[in-house]
Design an enzyme around this catalytic site. Structure first.
Site, short mmCIF file in Angstrom:
data_model
loop_
_atom_site.label_atom_id
_atom_site.label_comp_id
_atom_site.label_asym_id
_atom_site.label_seq_id
_atom_site.Cartn_x
_atom_site.Cartn_y
_atom_site.Cartn_z
N ASN A 143 -2.55 3.48 -3.22
CA ASN A 143 -1.77 4.42 -2.41
C ASN A 143 -2.66 5.60 -1.99
O ASN A 143 -2.65 6.01 -0.83
CB ASN A 143 -0.58 4.91 -3.23
CG ASN A 143 0.46 5.62 -2.41
OD1 ASN A 143 0.94 5.10 -1.42
ND2 ASN A 143 0.83 6.81 -2.84
N VAL A 203 1.34 4.68 7.61
CA VAL A 203 1.62 3.88 6.42
C VAL A 203 2.05 4.93 5.39
O VAL A 203 1.24 5.65 4.85
CB VAL A 203 0.38 3.08 5.96
CG1 VAL A 203 0.67 2.37 4.65
CG2 VAL A 203 -0.04 2.09 7.03
N PRO A 204 3.37 5.03 5.16
CA PRO A 204 3.95 6.23 4.53
C PRO A 204 3.74 6.38 3.02
O PRO A 204 4.68 6.33 2.23
CB PRO A 204 5.43 6.09 4.87
CG PRO A 204 5.65 4.62 4.94
CD PRO A 204 4.39 4.06 5.53
N CYS A 205 2.51 6.64 2.63
CA CYS A 205 2.21 6.85 1.21
C CYS A 205 2.87 8.14 0.69
O CYS A 205 3.08 8.27 -0.52
CB CYS A 205 0.71 6.86 0.97
SG CYS A 205 -0.22 7.98 2.02
N HIS A 206 3.23 9.04 1.59
CA HIS A 206 3.89 10.28 1.16
C HIS A 206 5.29 10.01 0.61
O HIS A 206 5.85 10.86 -0.07
CB HIS A 206 3.98 11.28 2.33
CG HIS A 206 4.77 10.79 3.50
ND1 HIS A 206 4.23 9.93 4.45
CD2 HIS A 206 6.05 11.02 3.87
CE1 HIS A 206 5.16 9.67 5.35
NE2 HIS A 206 6.27 10.32 5.02
#
Length: 172
Positions: A121, A130-133
């Protein structure tokens, strides 16, 4: 050949890079895991545009304006097979929701992979898109984010996961 361009955003300057196949990187100016040294490739401009980067900039602008919840730009991230699996799983986390590292590890078939999921991540080269948050600690804590926890909080507030900063009670 790698190409790149910059955009201004509510969370600071962002560098987007692309290969001939798709968007390869979205990095904030002081991102913890951005490529070292000066940008590789050719900087694009209005006189020499790159359609993939242009689409990425447009879609990020719509995201920050609150009118986009999914990204359509073609992606071409570079990473190991495991990282690619984690990043694909991140793209299944809907706008306005979160999941824990343990949730992702379980979805990959091994709940003991939480730490490896966290590492993958953190190495996500396509922040926001790519929504790692959207990945948080099992206890709801705002664990690390390559762009900084303040940016993570901003993005989660933008998506309605957290109340806006103005709605929060004073800390003291």
């Amino acid at each position: 050949m790698l190409r790149y361009a910059y955009m201004d955003s509510p969370i600071g300057r962002i560098r987007l890079s692309a290969t001939g196949k798709g968007l390869a990187g979205v990095h904030m100016e002081d991102h913890a895991h951005q490529p070292a040294g000066p940008p590789e490739g050719t900087e694009v401009s209005d006189s020499a545009p790159c359609p993939i980067i242009g689409q990425g900039i447009d879609e990020l602008g719509e995201y920050f304006a609150g009118t986009r919840t999914r990204f359509d730009v073609t992606l071409d991230p570079s990473g190991t097979d495991f990282q690619q699996r984690v990043w694909a799983l991140l793209r299944t986390i809907d706008h306005g929701t979160t999941r824990s590292y343990g949730d992702l590890a379980a979805a990959l078939g091994d709940p003991h992979l939480s730490r490896a999921v966290g590492t993958a991540n953190g190495r996500n080269p396509l922040s926001i898109i790519v929504p790692c948050h959207r990945v948080i600690g099992a206890d709801g804590s705002m664990t690390g984010y390559g762009g900084g926890v303040d940016r993570k909080l901003f993005l989660l507030r933008l998506e309605g996961v957290l109340p806006s900063a103005e709605d929060q009670p004073p800390l003291f």
